[in-house]
Write an enzyme that holds these catalytic residues in place. Structure first.
Site, PDB file in Angstrom:
ATOM      1  N   SER A 288      -1.580   2.487   1.555  1.00  0.00           N
ATOM      2  CA  SER A 288      -2.429   2.977   0.681  1.00  0.00           C
ATOM      3  C   SER A 288      -3.214   2.307   0.089  1.00  0.00           C
ATOM      4  CB  SER A 288      -1.417   3.224  -0.710  1.00  0.00           C
ATOM      5  OG  SER A 288      -2.202   3.661  -1.383  1.00  0.00           O
TER       6      SER A 288
ATOM      7  N   TYR B 143       4.581  -0.885  -6.333  1.00  0.00           N
ATOM      8  CA  TYR B 143       4.415   0.151  -5.320  1.00  0.00           C
ATOM      9  C   TYR B 143       3.367  -0.901  -4.401  1.00  0.00           C
ATOM     10  CZ  TYR B 143       2.036   4.434  -3.421  1.00  0.00           C
ATOM     11  OH  TYR B 143       1.253   4.862  -2.170  1.00  0.00           O
TER      12      TYR B 143
END
Length: 289
Positions: free
Chosen positions: A183, A196
């Protein structure tokens, strides 16, 4: 058949909406485009077998559809979203591929071993592993980030990649490919996605290290690093007021449809990416990784 995903529905502020975790595709407005009507294959993965975690929806569904249209059979690993998983399987089978469903928690190493054993039993081989499934939660203060939430995030996002890679590598041959979903959060972490983002940084490091470890076996390991993508993870983990602005901070001014990422995964899985290993491909709408 169209050859380009229509993004006009993401170019305006998104509707305020909220779902329970882990979210479902059918309730999303607008509906994400996974390339159902746009992706056209050319046998780049003919005869190969793939495991895709989080394959029921979002990026995982888009990759499953693309891989199937390129000739692959797919094991679709998912947590509990039976309706979404069955819809993905329908698209895979419509493309002429075999679809196998594997329900359960990839945070458990025993379940990861079962996934691999099931793929070998059904397909007789594993050529591609896509470690895509992820968990996130929006939490504003580290004091409110519980041990349970930290453990769940790390078990789902990074421990599972260790477990599945360990199990799959013993069945993968020269030419095999492992693709991890990282990501932009690995390089530009949002404070309210602290756990995360930390796992995504770990995934980048894991990808580069594992690529070096297995290079002599002829197996490639790479990652795709998406920017904002319109998936069920967003309305199920983000406050409704934030959803309106989701993806507006990219030069493109919008989030991606999942189908806009599928081509990167196909490249990394196919022979066209034969000299790519240890790479992290940004698909971020113009934001630097």
């Amino acid at each position: 058949m169209a050859d380009k995903i229509d993004t006009r529905d993401l170019e305006q502020p998104l509707q305020k909406q909220q779902q329970d975790m882990p979210g479902h595709t059918e309730a999303m407005r607008p509906r994400p485009d996974h390339g159902e009507d746009t992706y056209q294959g050319s046998d780049k993965l003919k005869g190969r077998a793939a495991i895709i975690t989080g394959g029921d929806s979002g990026i995982g569904r888009a990759v499953a559809i693309a891989f199937a249209r390129e000739g692959a059979d797919i094991l679709i690993s998912y947590l509990s979203e039976d309706d979404d998983a069955q819809e993905t399987a329908r698209w895979v089978e419509h493309a002429g591929g075999r679809a196998v469903l594997a329900r359960g928690d990839i945070g458990e190493e025993s379940h990861c071993r079962r996934i691999v054993e099931q793929a070998v039993s059904e397909f007789g081989r594993i050529d591609i592993l896509v470690n895509n499934a992820a968990h996130q939660a929006t939490i504003d203060r580290i004091e409110d980030l519980t041990a349970e939430e930290i453990q769940l995030t790390f078990r789902t996002n990074i421990f599972s990649q260790f477990y599945l890679s360990k199990a799959a590598l013993s069945h993968m041959k020269d030419g095999g490919s492992i693709i991890n979903t990282a990501s932009i959060q690995a390089a530009d972490p949002s404070p309210d996605l602290l756990a995360y983002a930390a796992t995504k940084g770990a995934i980048v490091n894991f990808t580069i290290g594992l690529a070096r470890m297995v290079a002599e076996r002829g197996i490639r390991v790479n990652a795709v690093a998406p920017g904002p993508v319109w998936t069920p993870l967003i309305p199920s983990t983000m406050p409704p007021d934030r959803i309106e602005k989701f993806g507006r901070n990219t030069p493109r001014g919008r989030p991606a449809h999942p189908g806009e990422l599928a081509g990167a995964y196909v490249l990394l899985a196919s022979d066209q990416g034969s000299y790519m290993s240890g790479a992290v491909i940004p698909v971020t709408g113009g934001r630097p990784l």
